[in-house]
Design an enzyme around this catalytic site. Sequence first.
Site, PDB file in Angstrom:
ATOM      1  N   GLU A   1       0.813  -1.222   0.000  1.00 36.92           N
ATOM      2  CA  GLU A   1       0.000   0.000   0.000  1.00 36.92           C
ATOM      3  C   GLU A   1       0.843   1.267   0.000  1.00 36.92           C
ATOM      4  O   GLU A   1       0.429   2.282  -0.556  1.00 36.92           O
ATOM      5  CB  GLU A   1      -0.954   0.006   1.208  1.00 36.92           C
ATOM      6  CG  GLU A   1      -2.213  -0.828   1.018  1.00 36.92           C
ATOM      7  CD  GLU A   1      -2.011  -2.309   1.227  1.00 36.92           C
ATOM      8  OE1 GLU A   1      -0.896  -2.712   1.636  1.00 36.92           O
ATOM      9  OE2 GLU A   1      -2.950  -3.094   0.991  1.00 36.92           O
TER      10      GLU A   1
ATOM     11  N   HIS B   1     -11.719  -4.686   9.223  1.00 33.13           N
ATOM     12  CA  HIS B   1     -12.201  -4.538   7.838  1.00 33.13           C
ATOM     13  C   HIS B   1     -13.557  -3.854   7.776  1.00 33.13           C
ATOM     14  O   HIS B   1     -14.311  -4.051   6.814  1.00 33.13           O
ATOM     15  CB  HIS B   1     -12.331  -5.919   7.169  1.00 33.13           C
ATOM     16  CG  HIS B   1     -11.044  -6.496   6.682  1.00 33.13           C
ATOM     17  ND1 HIS B   1     -10.051  -6.924   7.534  1.00 33.13           N
ATOM     18  CD2 HIS B   1     -10.566  -6.721   5.429  1.00 33.13           C
ATOM     19  CE1 HIS B   1      -9.044  -7.399   6.816  1.00 33.13           C
ATOM     20  NE2 HIS B   1      -9.330  -7.282   5.544  1.00 33.13           N
TER      21      HIS B   1
END
Lengths: 343, 343, 326, 326
Positions: C60, C129
């Site tokens: 990322e 999440h």
Amino acid sequence: MAKVEDRAPAAAAGLNDDIGEATRLRLYRIQVEIREAEQRAFDLFLQNLVKGTSHLSLGQEAVAAGFAAAMKPGDLSFCTYRGHAHTLARGVPIEKVLGELMQRDNGLMRGKGGSMHLTSAEHGVMGSYAIVGAHLPIACGAAWRAQYKGAKDVAVCFFGDGTTNIGAFHEALNFAAVWKLPVIFVCENNLYMEYTPIGDVTAVQHPAADRAAAYGLPRIVVDGNDADAVYRAAGAAYAKARDGGGPSLVECMTYRHSGHSRADPAKYRPEGELEKWKARDPIKLYRERLKQFGIADNVIAAIDADVRRRVDDATEKCKTAPMPPRDILTKDVYADGGFAWRN
Amino acid sequence: MAKVEDRAPAAAAGLNDDIGEATRLRLYRIQVEIREAEQRAFDLFLQNLVKGTSHLSLGQEAVAAGFAAAMKPGDLSFCTYRGHAHTLARGVPIEKVLGELMQRDNGLMRGKGGSMHLTSAEHGVMGSYAIVGAHLPIACGAAWRAQYKGAKDVAVCFFGDGTTNIGAFHEALNFAAVWKLPVIFVCENNLYMEYTPIGDVTAVQHPAADRAAAYGLPRIVVDGNDADAVYRAAGAAYAKARDGGGPSLVECMTYRHSGHSRADPAKYRPEGELEKWKARDPIKLYRERLKQFGIADNVIAAIDADVRRRVDDATEKCKTAPMPPRDILTKDVYADGGFAWRN
Amino acid sequence: MAELTYRDAVARGIAQEMARDPDVVFLGEDIAKAGGVFKATVGLYEQFGPLRVRDTPISEQAILGAAMGAAMTGLKPIAEIMFSDFFAVCFDYIANEFAKSRYMSNGQLKCPLVVRTGNGAGSRFGAQHSQSVENWCMMIPGLKVVAPSNPRDVIGLLAAAVRDPDPVIFFEHKSLYPTKGEVPDGEIVDALGSAKIVRPGKDATLLALALMVPRALAAAETLKSEHGIDCEVVDVRSLVPLDTQTILGSVARTHRLFTVEENPRLCGWGAEIVSIVADEAFYDLDGPPVRITTPHIPLPAADILEDIALPTVERIAERVRKAMQS
Amino acid sequence: MAELTYRDAVARGIAQEMARDPDVVFLGEDIAKAGGVFKATVGLYEQFGPLRVRDTPISEQAILGAAMGAAMTGLKPIAEIMFSDFFAVCFDYIANEFAKSRYMSNGQLKCPLVVRTGNGAGSRFGAQHSQSVENWCMMIPGLKVVAPSNPRDVIGLLAAAVRDPDPVIFFEHKSLYPTKGEVPDGEIVDALGSAKIVRPGKDATLLALALMVPRALAAAETLKSEHGIDCEVVDVRSLVPLDTQTILGSVARTHRLFTVEENPRLCGWGAEIVSIVADEAFYDLDGPPVRITTPHIPLPAADILEDIALPTVERIAERVRKAMQS
Ligand SMILES: Cc1ncc(C[n+]2csc(CCOP(=O)(O)OP(=O)(O)O)c2C)c(N)n1
Ligand SMILES: Cc1ncc(C[n+]2csc(CCOP(=O)(O)OP(=O)(O)O)c2C)c(N)n1
Ligand SMILES: [Mg+2]
Ligand SMILES: [Mg+2]
């Protein structure tokens, strides 16, 4: 110290001048300019005219000179807080660098960035970054643009030995290798992170080169105090990048003569270490090199004098330059020139 | 597929049983239990009794079995979202795992963690982590405690091939190597990150093993579908860790039979790939192995039947287990049992 | 006019911009060949090819760093971070790099990029999440932050984000992906920084974002039909720039303010807006401004727990009723 | 009683806890042999040795991850992140890992650790080394967050943090390191979650934290002597747990609220407190609550600019005066 694969005497022995006089003089001039400008920055500290922190490259000039001299104008540099050298090497006026260190209105960013964030987009200096490792992925992005556009420019990213242990280093290296990006990662191994020897905190001897294979890249270690050696390694890496051969990781062995930053007297260094490295001072070495190649003393002296004069001029301009106006405080947060987050 | 350094026939050829029947039966039982429990989990999806996501290890059972069988009770496991296998392998009751997947009150964490966060501290399962790479440094910390306390336990950290490209992987490996921590990093290379082949996004062929040298560690690739091979590699790594020899990085070549997660039909796989790997199904291979070592069919069948019965029992218990009570919503945010952030 | 899912609107919005401008490129994990893990980018790889739609490693920091470098030098990248929770592994780029480089360089560097991400709860994915992290970005000077609540706005705001010269964080709500809405044909482009009154009302102002917009609307219906309380519902849409005119205007008419926030309580966007309203419209207020939020807890996985963690239609209606009738 | 610098108080606080409990260990970059880049940890390596005071590579994720793993399994680690700006490179541990693991595991896992960091502006370091990021942590459920304003509190709150069973983020203000204060002899241990009224007053409540405490106090003096406005100054000290009793109690007496925040405006801690007060003490307030913050900008390096970015004594006094006299 590390084994170093390219040493001055080899070239000098046969006097086989693959580099040429013009480039040699340029390499010398860049190094002297960095040396003089940084020493001046240090003097200005002592006069309390440079505020905040400052990270000098005294002793590491050959790396900046070698890479800059081998660059083409469109190539893009990405530097760290220790970025004065690389900024000057791209031809950014001394006045603008010292002005920024002195936080004056004539500084590169009018004092808004400061010593750690030198940026001169018009010279291809696409920022200096003060979060260790952050700019490696950013340099990948610039290289991606070149690849996408079919442009031939190369992104060059300078960083230290300590930077090789942070996550962004790893992500950038793999990303660049997989996408075959025209980016060059230049590790200036000056043996220390901030105050801690790199060997104390790294699992391999050469923190960059010994990891190149992890990204499918060749192992490259260069004598970072020899501007010719750096120049040759740089040239090879640029050629590879421009030919679509992808990234390079180049580890340059060098040493900083002063502390990590303004605040650091560098007492953690073992006795004799500094002296040993000063004996291989890159500028001293390079002056000898020029002589070996028959450059006359007065040519060298003229360069020295010219650089000193320009540093003096710049200093004077900075001393009399105004402070930045207060209204720039809230300017240029957004592209509309302001900072409005609401209507 | 990758070259694999340890293959079943070698051991079988001479019938040199360095592992022993009891351990072999245990390795078999663990694999069958994972297989049956995970297939049951899949069935329960289809009945809409498992909510949220779920990541199965069908096809990868030999890795979990090999490492768990070689562990000592005090050793600590650190898993990912794909952690059911490793959790079961440590002896956590099937009911508690299925209960968590079904988000019932009898689940390991009473539904608060869910399928991606299985934790059973009493069995040494110190959490399952759903941010790729996050648990590698955490495992280092557990190993640091062992080292500091002079304890002999080892921290074992399981993760996938895709995890090798994130920054935390790099930081953890270097950190563990420099501090010589008793931690084992186990890469289950199942050839895919989520839906993308690992080879498309990685600069080296073996994403873990080809990087071991970057941390001064030896290169280890194991046949991850052969529980004996895994068991041997695990044993060597545990011994090294307990002897103060520091970390190991072990890459196990394997394959997941189903998609990445519940949502994934795995259409991105080239034709024939799944079949090729199913021909090397770890449980099928291991059944043959047992026969080569003279284990009678009825012994194997008894294990199969026992496991199936226990999975059935657990399923029934979970189906009738209550849902978690509403008041646990705000419990255990802080150590005082509550969530009060103010007075 | 066509009915479209929020999910498909994402792909249409990206395609609209990629077709318009060849400098728009798109990168992220599993976004290209696989069409994205939420299937929100299906077809883009086929339409725009492997040079413009690129799969990345699980890196990322490299994704956002590369987007930044490309944006600085002339491209208009769209980067996907699969789940907004993962902003935590690349937060340096969000907080310290592309948000600040224009300022630090005295305007020399630009960063026209978009970070798209799947945000929010409802999928029973658990604490790592499911988060609503708009405030992680709102608090960083130099960013723009938007969060559409419906398919039309997905396209309009995404187009505005791509065309914007500043870095924009674009929050897609995972639980809205399957929802449908009417979408006009042809190009759709909004302006950043405008809230929308999605239900006019005279008794109280309810501010909501993303998934909380339909819930606030449903609560407003209940409040009207069961208690005669007529709520104005404002879809905030853009946290930065923030449309304080619309918000303050609404409060000036209704004299009561409620924020409906999915984020855990502390330092949520509602706190900022309440502090603005309390300062600038104090004498407009007939009663205390009230924040309705997820409690200050990590999110549980179990459906039965997750469902009661977020503000529900019932909780919103009940809280507003109680405040209005006290 | 001795006069001590804030800097030396850090080392004394750590030493107090390390001497008390052999499970307290300390790790970070350049903290051991070199004594820390702010010289706040000088002598600890010599006193407690290389096994308990350990230098790390430049690997903030490894530092916080290792602290977490050690805390989970029985140690009480103190981790230093040199500058709080660097939280952005290890934010996953702060936001997603140690803040959530107790909850996700239904109480099975514990994380008794302390993250110490140098926070705040005033050193002319520029945008990436000067931030005030308490709100980055306050917004994350599961953390505790403290920020002492004086040497005595450094020791007392650090001891409380080390002894606390939850993860605590401990913000040291870089500009306070050289400041001095009286510190009692012997062991000092505070409780987390208590604010302190550092100047009683009857006309208005000024809430401040860390470097803003001395400034709020100075502004209160000016307001009193020049305008006859008598301000109560509250040193918030602990953002989580938050001492709302002291805060609401003060507002109930003074009827006016001002927050003095070093953070850039949006979603700062002051917004949260204003939203609490506006909701719960609305009818106590005689006028709008006002936030005095750094504008919502990255920080400049130049002294002349940095000095006017943060709330100054003059700006605080002027803003309060204007509000009180309108
Ligand atoms: C993420 C991050 N961690 C720590 C620091 C503090 N820091 C600044 S420079 C430095 C040492 C860097 O060492 P190296 O990469 O060898 O570069 P050098 O300073 O020697 O040129 C450290 C630790 C930082 N700026 N960013
Ligand atoms: C930091 C982060 N990035 C992305 C994801 C989304 N994600 C979850 S699993 C996964 C693939 C992981 O691949 P690998 O490491 O090979 O493990 P496998 O799932 O194959 O076992 C991805 C990208 C994540 N959870 N965390
Ligand atoms: Mg260095
Ligand atoms: Mg995988």
